[in-house]
Write a protein that holds these residues in place. Sequence first.
Motif, mmCIF file in Angstrom:
data_model
loop_
_atom_site.group_PDB
_atom_site.id
_atom_site.type_symbol
_atom_site.label_atom_id
_atom_site.label_comp_id
_atom_site.label_asym_id
_atom_site.label_seq_id
_atom_site.Cartn_x
_atom_site.Cartn_y
_atom_site.Cartn_z
ATOM 1 N N HIS A 191 82.013 64.327 70.497
ATOM 2 C CA HIS A 191 80.821 65.177 70.512
ATOM 3 C C HIS A 191 80.286 65.227 71.948
ATOM 4 C CE1 HIS A 191 77.284 67.270 69.040
ATOM 5 N NE2 HIS A 191 76.547 66.456 69.783
ATOM 6 N N ARG A 251 84.479 59.991 73.107
ATOM 7 C CA ARG A 251 83.427 60.801 72.490
ATOM 8 C C ARG A 251 83.980 62.184 72.175
ATOM 9 N NH1 ARG A 251 78.789 59.959 76.988
ATOM 10 N NH2 ARG A 251 77.536 61.269 75.612
ATOM 11 N N ASP A 253 77.396 66.033 74.393
ATOM 12 C CA ASP A 253 75.954 66.265 74.405
ATOM 13 C C ASP A 253 75.479 66.646 75.811
ATOM 14 O OD1 ASP A 253 75.954 63.867 75.838
ATOM 15 O OD2 ASP A 253 75.338 62.671 74.121
ATOM 16 N N LEU A 254 74.192 66.958 75.901
ATOM 17 C CA LEU A 254 73.616 67.424 77.165
ATOM 18 C C LEU A 254 73.650 66.334 78.227
ATOM 19 C CD1 LEU A 254 72.262 69.789 78.577
ATOM 20 C CD2 LEU A 254 70.053 68.949 77.753
ATOM 21 N N GLU A 255 73.489 65.085 77.813
ATOM 22 C CA GLU A 255 73.491 63.983 78.781
ATOM 23 C C GLU A 255 74.849 63.874 79.472
ATOM 24 O OE1 GLU A 255 72.800 59.108 78.962
ATOM 25 O OE2 GLU A 255 72.797 60.178 77.033
ATOM 26 N N PHE A 302 79.631 70.222 69.948
ATOM 27 C CA PHE A 302 78.734 70.340 71.100
ATOM 28 C C PHE A 302 77.287 70.440 70.665
ATOM 29 C CE2 PHE A 302 82.716 72.646 71.877
ATOM 30 C CZ PHE A 302 83.209 71.949 72.977
ATOM 31 N N ASP A 303 76.404 69.918 71.515
ATOM 32 C CA ASP A 303 74.985 70.233 71.411
ATOM 33 C C ASP A 303 74.798 71.674 71.874
ATOM 34 O OD1 ASP A 303 74.282 67.776 70.494
ATOM 35 O OD2 ASP A 303 73.472 67.029 72.386
ATOM 36 N N GLU A 311 72.535 73.043 73.487
ATOM 37 C CA GLU A 311 71.903 73.176 74.798
ATOM 38 C C GLU A 311 72.887 73.121 75.960
ATOM 39 O OE1 GLU A 311 71.199 70.895 72.578
ATOM 40 O OE2 GLU A 311 69.190 71.401 71.794
ATOM 41 N N ILE A 312 74.087 72.605 75.724
ATOM 42 C CA ILE A 312 74.987 72.403 76.862
ATOM 43 C C ILE A 312 75.485 73.726 77.437
ATOM 44 C CG2 ILE A 312 75.763 70.242 75.823
ATOM 45 C CD1 ILE A 312 78.547 71.772 75.564
#
Length: 374
Positions: free
Chosen positions: A253, A251, A255-257, A216-217, A219-220
């Motif tokens: 990983h 995916r 991410d925030l998007e 994970f990023d 920021e999530i």
Amino acid sequence: MYEAFYGLSSKPFQLNPDPSFYFSSKQHQRARAYLEYGVMRCEGFIVITGEVGAGKTTIVRGLIESLDPGTVVAAHLVSTQLGAEDTLRLVGAAFGVHVHGVSKGDLLLALEAFFVTQTLQGKRCLLIVDEAQNLQQQAVEELRMLSNFQSGQNALLQTFLVGQPEFREILQSPSMLQLRQRVTATCHLGPLEADETREYILHRLKCAGAREKPTFDPEIFDCVHQYTGGIPRRVNTLFDRILLQGFLTDRTHIDLELVSDIIHEVQSEMRVPPKAAYPWEIPLYAAAQGSHYEGLVDGDLALGPLDLDLNLDCALADSMSGHLAQVSAEQLSARLLRIERSVLRQERVTLEILMNLQKLVAASRRPRADSAAG
């Protein structure tokens, strides 16, 4: 569905309460400690409240599984809008006492005899009432009366009342004074804090067998906490969707998007669509003549009765449908933009029916006119 993709042994964010996924936040530790204290004290009432999805049932089920059946006889029931006597029968059935075809007096005697028998065998009786906010006042009074059963100086029954936040308000009513005096401890489960939300997510993934993925990023987690308010069930619902989308897009990983897209998608799905306008609620002649709708204010259409002139033909019906489509695209608010093409087709059918009715009316009048002229 996605468990194998992430190398998980089970689904980490299921909605059903599962004690094996119990996460010990500060508030959950406190609530669990109060329940364990109540079991040891074996008298009065323990009240646990919390937001919907805060994890109350998970704590209760975890406590029940930890109890030694040789020393504690526990009955867990979910409260509904039942009368006092029906609630008593539900309690009796939960403890395995015969309740069918017996009077209320006999039922109370049977319950007391059961509690005494268990006490003589060195066991304690515990009643856990979930969704306590649904209890009617008389039902609460019956539960309070059960707490009067004693053997010497010892109470025969310990009761936990578990409910939503409104149950705290119910307890403060004047009619609940006697019950409040029997409450030995209360605890409220609020939302998780931001750092606890992150730990909660990672904890459930670890319990499900996660090792190297997903990743994970950082920021999530703040994004998830902000959207869910730190309510565990909401976190479960959202993160289950996030992992599913990661699986569908190959995916590992997150991410925030991806998280932001899922949040926007969920918000869109939960939004209540505006009420579609029906054909007979639209001023068709204004549309056919290219007039503006004066009733549009802040995206709302001031709907009025339909004034139809029966001197219509198919060409005019087609023209009105075309103009209506143009108006919907250029002038109407977002509410009218949601009108399906099927509505326009239905409008045309309606107009054609009206035209045929007008022809039938004219045809029925013609013979009378001819006979009068003769």
